[in-house]
Design a protein around this motif. Structure first.
Motif, short mmCIF file in Angstrom:
data_model
loop_
_atom_site.label_atom_id
_atom_site.label_comp_id
_atom_site.label_asym_id
_atom_site.label_seq_id
_atom_site.Cartn_x
_atom_site.Cartn_y
_atom_site.Cartn_z
N ALA A 1 -21.61 14.42 14.83
CA ALA A 1 -22.18 13.77 15.52
C ALA A 1 -23.04 12.24 14.70
O ALA A 1 -23.45 11.61 15.71
N GLU A 2 -23.62 12.84 13.32
CA GLU A 2 -24.34 11.97 13.42
C GLU A 2 -23.65 10.88 12.94
O GLU A 2 -24.58 9.84 12.67
N GLU A 3 -22.26 10.85 12.80
CA GLU A 3 -21.73 9.58 12.20
C GLU A 3 -21.54 8.85 13.56
O GLU A 3 -21.20 7.13 13.78
N LEU A 4 -20.91 9.59 14.66
CA LEU A 4 -21.35 8.62 15.84
C LEU A 4 -21.81 7.97 16.40
O LEU A 4 -22.58 7.42 17.57
N LYS A 5 -23.71 8.55 15.73
CA LYS A 5 -24.87 7.58 16.44
C LYS A 5 -24.99 6.44 16.63
O LYS A 5 -25.11 5.84 18.06
N PRO A 6 -24.48 5.30 16.09
CA PRO A 6 -24.28 4.12 16.04
C PRO A 6 -23.35 3.12 17.20
O PRO A 6 -23.45 2.83 18.36
N LEU A 7 -21.70 4.05 17.55
CA LEU A 7 -21.24 3.32 18.49
C LEU A 7 -21.85 4.46 19.50
O LEU A 7 -21.39 4.11 21.21
N ALA A 8 -22.93 5.28 19.55
CA ALA A 8 -23.06 5.93 21.20
C ALA A 8 -24.20 4.31 21.83
O ALA A 8 -23.81 4.63 22.65
N SER A 9 -25.25 3.50 20.94
CA SER A 9 -25.77 2.66 21.09
C SER A 9 -24.64 1.12 21.55
O SER A 9 -24.80 1.03 22.98
N ALA A 10 -23.80 0.93 21.42
CA ALA A 10 -22.69 0.59 21.60
C ALA A 10 -21.96 0.13 22.67
O ALA A 10 -22.17 -0.27 23.82
N LEU A 11 -21.52 1.95 22.80
CA LEU A 11 -21.21 2.57 24.26
C LEU A 11 -22.34 2.02 25.60
O LEU A 11 -21.40 1.75 26.78
N ALA A 12 -23.52 2.64 25.24
CA ALA A 12 -24.40 2.11 26.61
C ALA A 12 -24.33 1.14 26.73
O ALA A 12 -24.48 0.36 28.26
N ARG A 13 -24.23 -0.41 25.17
CA ARG A 13 -24.72 -1.12 25.86
C ARG A 13 -23.53 -1.66 26.85
O ARG A 13 -23.67 -2.95 27.07
N VAL A 14 -21.90 -0.98 26.30
CA VAL A 14 -20.99 -2.02 27.15
C VAL A 14 -20.93 -1.22 28.33
O VAL A 14 -20.71 -2.64 29.07
N GLN A 15 -22.17 -0.47 28.81
CA GLN A 15 -21.15 -0.57 30.10
C GLN A 15 -21.99 -1.09 30.73
O GLN A 15 -21.98 -1.38 32.14
N GLN A 16 -23.49 -2.21 30.61
CA GLN A 16 -23.49 -3.33 31.47
C GLN A 16 -23.64 -4.12 30.70
O GLN A 16 -23.85 -5.00 31.85
N SER A 17 -22.68 -5.11 29.80
CA SER A 17 -22.57 -5.99 29.40
C SER A 17 -21.73 -6.63 28.84
O SER A 17 -20.50 -5.53 27.40
N ASP A 18 -19.88 -7.36 28.94
CA ASP A 18 -18.70 -7.48 28.08
C ASP A 18 -19.35 -8.04 26.43
O ASP A 18 -18.99 -8.19 25.36
N GLU A 19 -20.89 -8.87 26.64
CA GLU A 19 -21.08 -9.01 25.98
C GLU A 19 -21.46 -8.81 24.23
O GLU A 19 -21.57 -8.77 23.55
N ALA A 20 -21.21 -7.01 25.26
CA ALA A 20 -21.55 -6.03 24.06
C ALA A 20 -20.22 -5.52 23.32
O ALA A 20 -20.14 -4.89 22.27
N LEU A 21 -19.24 -6.12 23.54
CA LEU A 21 -17.70 -5.92 23.12
C LEU A 21 -17.76 -5.63 21.68
O LEU A 21 -17.73 -5.16 21.19
N PRO A 22 -17.90 -7.15 21.33
CA PRO A 22 -17.73 -6.95 19.84
C PRO A 22 -18.33 -6.07 18.69
O PRO A 22 -17.98 -5.91 18.18
N LEU A 23 -19.69 -5.96 18.99
CA LEU A 23 -20.51 -5.62 18.97
C LEU A 23 -19.48 -3.06 18.65
O LEU A 23 -18.94 -2.84 17.40
N LEU A 24 -18.83 -2.99 19.53
CA LEU A 24 -18.47 -1.72 20.06
C LEU A 24 -17.22 -1.68 18.81
O LEU A 24 -16.74 -0.89 18.50
N VAL A 25 -16.77 -2.81 18.99
CA VAL A 25 -14.78 -3.39 18.02
C VAL A 25 -15.02 -2.69 16.78
O VAL A 25 -14.90 -2.31 16.23
#
Length: 241
Positions: free
Chosen positions: A100-124
């Motif tokens: 779970a600790e390793e996935l923390k950065p992904l949690a923020s990126a996933l939340a942002r992608v819910q709102q906008s495509d602009e966060a897709l590069p970060l999630l990738v």
């Protein structure tokens, strides 16, 4: 996960090639965001010959990972999906799932992608880092065809023949966005006997005929979000309507 009322961005499903230095067992990255549009009545999960490592936001704002085995056929959805999930599809199971600790950065990126495509590069970028961290057991080497069939069945619960058919369909799915090639030519290129053979496979593995899948698939852009050539060139499949 946030409620559907918090989802502002349009429905989207995309697949991207993994980073160059990832393990060969990683087939592609995926992102699925929906508000019950793509996952509405008559939809479902496509068949796949791959394991699916999914990352989903949980109620605490963190993220959790789960592993699903290959699916031998189309699986109808019991209810529409509301939210966003991302992950990796793999040819074999990794030695361990991320903590779970390793996935923390992904949690923020996933939340942002819910709102906008602009966060897709970060999630990738986050998915790329996850891909680089996965480790897989060494190949057991040469074995008899009978032993190979047994190992495939034990690991996936699916026959080798069915996995091969799913793999052929997956290759076809990535080619359907090519609007300039006829369905007959696509069928032959993908290894089907003819177009009816391909149509039967599409209905069995995706619940739709190839023409309907082609209408959904498109190699389109996302404004500025994925126009960086390093990301754009990695796009395999996009479904956004």
């Amino acid at each position: 996960m946030r409620s559907s009322s918090d989802l502002a961005a349009a429905p989207l499903y995309l697949e991207m090639a993994p980073p160059l230095n990832a393990a060969s067992q990683i087939n592609h990255l995926f992102v699925f965001r929906d508000m019950g549009v793509l996952s509405g009545r008559g939809s479902g999960r496509f068949a796949t010959d791959l394991f699916t490592l999914s990352i989903t936001c949980d109620d605490s704002g963190g993220a959790r990972g789960s592993m699903a085995p290959p699916r031998p056929g189309f699986t109808p959805r019991l209810m529409p999906f509301h939210g966003v999930v991302a992950g990796l599809r793999l040819s074999s199971r990794p030695e361990r799932l991320p903590e779970a600790e390793e996935l923390k950065p992904l949690a923020s990126a996933l939340a942002r992608v819910q709102q906008s495509d602009e966060a897709l590069p970060l999630l990738v970028t986050m998915l790329d880092e996850l891909a680089k961290c996965l480790r897989f057991a060494a190949s057991p080497g040469l074995c008899s065809a009978r032993t190979e069939r047994r190992k495939v069945r034990e690991e996936t619960s699916v026959s080798r023949r069915r996995l091969a058919a799913s793999r052929r369909f997956r290759r076809l799915l990535g080619q359907l966005a090519t609007q300039t090639v006829s369905l007959t030519d696509l069928a032959l290129d993908a290894g089907y006997y003819d177009q009816p053979h391909m149509s039967a496979a599409c209905r069995a593995f995706a619940g739709k005929p190839p023409r309907a899948l082609r209408l959904q698939a498109a190699q389109c852009g996302f404004g500025r979000s994925l126009q960086d050539a390093r990301l754009k060139d990695r796009l395999i499949l996009v479904i956004n309507e």
